[in-house]
Design an enzyme around this catalytic site. Sequence first.
Site, mmCIF file in Angstrom:
data_model
loop_
_atom_site.group_PDB
_atom_site.id
_atom_site.type_symbol
_atom_site.label_atom_id
_atom_site.label_comp_id
_atom_site.label_asym_id
_atom_site.label_seq_id
_atom_site.Cartn_x
_atom_site.Cartn_y
_atom_site.Cartn_z
ATOM 1 N N HIS A 30 10.768 11.794 -20.159
ATOM 2 C CA HIS A 30 10.628 10.580 -19.361
ATOM 3 C C HIS A 30 11.697 10.449 -18.296
ATOM 4 O O HIS A 30 11.675 9.490 -17.521
ATOM 5 C CB HIS A 30 10.670 9.361 -20.280
ATOM 6 C CG HIS A 30 12.008 9.159 -20.935
ATOM 7 N ND1 HIS A 30 12.553 10.062 -21.800
ATOM 8 C CD2 HIS A 30 12.921 8.154 -20.833
ATOM 9 C CE1 HIS A 30 13.729 9.625 -22.215
ATOM 10 N NE2 HIS A 30 13.979 8.473 -21.644
ATOM 11 N N CYS A 31 12.652 11.384 -18.241
ATOM 12 C CA CYS A 31 13.777 11.233 -17.306
ATOM 13 C C CYS A 31 13.810 12.306 -16.229
ATOM 14 O O CYS A 31 13.698 12.013 -15.039
ATOM 15 C CB CYS A 31 15.101 11.254 -18.080
ATOM 16 S SG CYS A 31 15.454 9.739 -18.992
ATOM 17 N N ILE A 32 14.000 13.555 -16.628
ATOM 18 C CA ILE A 32 14.355 14.603 -15.676
ATOM 19 C C ILE A 32 13.258 14.870 -14.647
ATOM 20 O O ILE A 32 13.565 15.100 -13.473
ATOM 21 C CB ILE A 32 14.785 15.883 -16.426
ATOM 22 C CG1 ILE A 32 16.031 15.572 -17.270
ATOM 23 C CG2 ILE A 32 15.106 17.003 -15.456
ATOM 24 C CD1 ILE A 32 16.478 16.697 -18.149
#
Length: 442
Positions: A278-280
């Site tokens: 969900h971030c990178i």
Amino acid sequence: MRDEQQSAHLQQLTAKLRDRTAVIGIIGLGYVGLPLTLRYAACGFRVLGIDIDTAKVEKLNRGESYIEHIPAAAIESARTVGFEATTDFTRANEPDALIICVPTPLNAYREPDLSFVLDTTDALLPFIRPGQLISLESTTYPGTTEEELRPRLESRGLAVGREVFLVFSPEREDPGNPHFETRTIPKVCGGSTSACLEAGVALYSAAIDRVVPVSSTRAAELTKLLENIHRAVNIGLVNEMKIIADKMEIDIHEVIRAAATKPFGFTPYYPGPGLGGHCIPIDPFYLTWKARQYGVHTRFIELAGEINSDMPHWVIGKVTDALNQRGRSVMGSRVLVLGIAYKKDVEDMRESPSVELMEILRDKGAHVDYSDPHVPVFPRMREHRFELSSVTLTPDSLASYDLVLLATSHSAFDYDMIRRYANLIVDTRGVYLERLPHVVKA
């Protein structure tokens, strides 16, 4: 008079946090919110969890977990000290602190989508009262807290830093990593005012071993982006190195293992079939979008993004070549994808490159199945749909496929059995160290 009002609200809030009588509200009970909920409950706080997903709320109130690495016993233990989940936003006036942990995805144009954050804030606004602390943990671009949340609070006549307190404290969760837990991961926190920061430090110090204060919410927001962009850029570098090494017939994983023996100046990053989580894959776009408002073109970050985004197509090229060399085309071939979670030993499917690999193969006419011990049934996803269940790995099932695509290297896979019975393997994770005639490294 206003200073006295600020002092009274701040003293009352920090005192309640110190003596564990404060009620903590967690908005969004997913991979970030639920571990945080359990941590505050373990510290003796009463926690009220708010989520729009009725099924999640019902499970939690029955003492059940819906996240693989969080046992039901932990939920039940939290319930014994007063944890309760609800879909009722009118109860937002009950907690002394409201921590917002909702998604910040990208829209169809790869631009920041703050709808979850803003809709959640708007739903809370009618019920926010003086003396409360509001903390945003959702990853976002620098300025979100001040430009979006603060005006909404002040539109209700609530003076930020006097009557209510506003902070940004980015989430730092690594699902499936046994070396870290919510308590031991340092917490960065920035406040809208000095009083807000004092309240935020008090909130997180009550549950986290180390709190790292920074000068502003904008600094805290950029801190989170730097952390994830650092990984994205370095993964982009090693993915490009993988392509070069492949052309030179050098095993990039052997090179990384050798380079990692250097005790200084080198941190190993590993290539793969694409970026997941969900971030990178998402966070760099939040900064590049915001940077354009300042006339800055983030060339370095965007180049890494291009390389990482191209990885699934590069892997499919290796799949195509491997089949061609055996007189087969992708169309009509039976392909088994091993591992569809975005990372090793978790069930988290968010932005998983395995799903893109499956879709490309399907579009090229392959018959695609998957095996993943952590994902027994392909979940409902906003942008992807497969009516599939996980294939059990046996010598016969492996032998029935033209190609096995190793996309996520779960520990539960029997790699020796896979090596022995699969007709052809494309390994995107460097699992097989030795050169084997039926293993293609990608």
